[in-house]
Design a protein around this motif. Structure first.
Motif: not given
Length: 213
Positions: A73-86
């Motif tokens: 869940l943490n990996e998805v949290y990090h990944t999606n937050t990053f992709l949405q910030s770019m």
């Protein structure tokens, strides 16, 4: 198509993890011409510049902290937050590989490159014994569009309970979401061409086995 590699430099077995990450990046670079960008997203440390083994590798550091006890869940949290910030297009296609896994050949890469699906993944029952009915996708190596991952994330996260997901892995969550909500997905069959380290927790005592998935 962009390759996204996630890493998490936690203190446990730190030196072993560093060696594995280096091997993983080296395995990726053999196929770098298949990607327009190669991005490493570090989810814990603030200094992993040693992994910039090639001038074309981009390193980013997650701006959020691990909130859930469940690592997936943490990996998805990090990944999606990053992709949405770019500034990525919603239809941008990614192949995501979890660091410490080693690409052996370009079978999966070529398939993703030549097919336009919103999600491509492989069911995880290929390497888990006595689990032929398992409703789950491998999340260590999969392809998705930015929009699909964001829609999946928003379907059940964020959750205010850090223990959320302890009884059900991220592999099952994403399988159920994709199958029930995505009209343009593909279940990959055969070998993906990636070497995995599998903790066979059902063995007594548990053992770690390398498996070509």
């Amino acid at each position: 198509m962009i390759l996204l590699i996630t890493s998490a430099h936690i203190e446990e077995n730190y030196e072993v993890r560093k060696e594995d990450y280096i091997k993983s990046i080296k395995s990726v670079l053999k196929f770098k011409n298949s990607f327009k960008r190669i991005i490493i997203l570090e989810c814990v440390s603030k200094d992993i510049e040693y992994l910039k083994l090639d001038k074309d590798i981009e390193i980013y550091y997650s701006k959020v902290k691990n909130f859930y006890k469940n690592k997936g869940l943490n990996e998805v949290y990090h990944t999606n937050t990053f992709l949405q910030s770019m500034d990525f297009n919603d239809n941008e296609k990614f192949i995501k590989i979890t660091g410490r896994y080693f690409i052996q050949n370009d079978t999966f890469i070529n398939f993703c490159e030549n097919n336009s699906y919103d999600f491509i993944g492989k069911r995880s029952n290929d390497i888990y014994e006595n689990d032929s009915s398992r409703r789950a996708f491998h999340t260590f190596y999969m392809s998705f569009t930015r929009k699909l991952l964001n829609d999946f994330y928003n379907s059940f996260l964020p959750n205010p309970n850090p223990l959320f997901g302890e009884r059900k892995g991220i592999e099952s969550y994403i399988y159920n979401y994709v199958v029930d909500n995505c009209n343009n997905y593909f279940i990959f069959k055969g070998k993906m061409g990636i070497m995995t380290n599998i903790l066979m927790f059902w063995r007594k005592p548990p053992v770690i086995k390398k498996v070509l998935s």
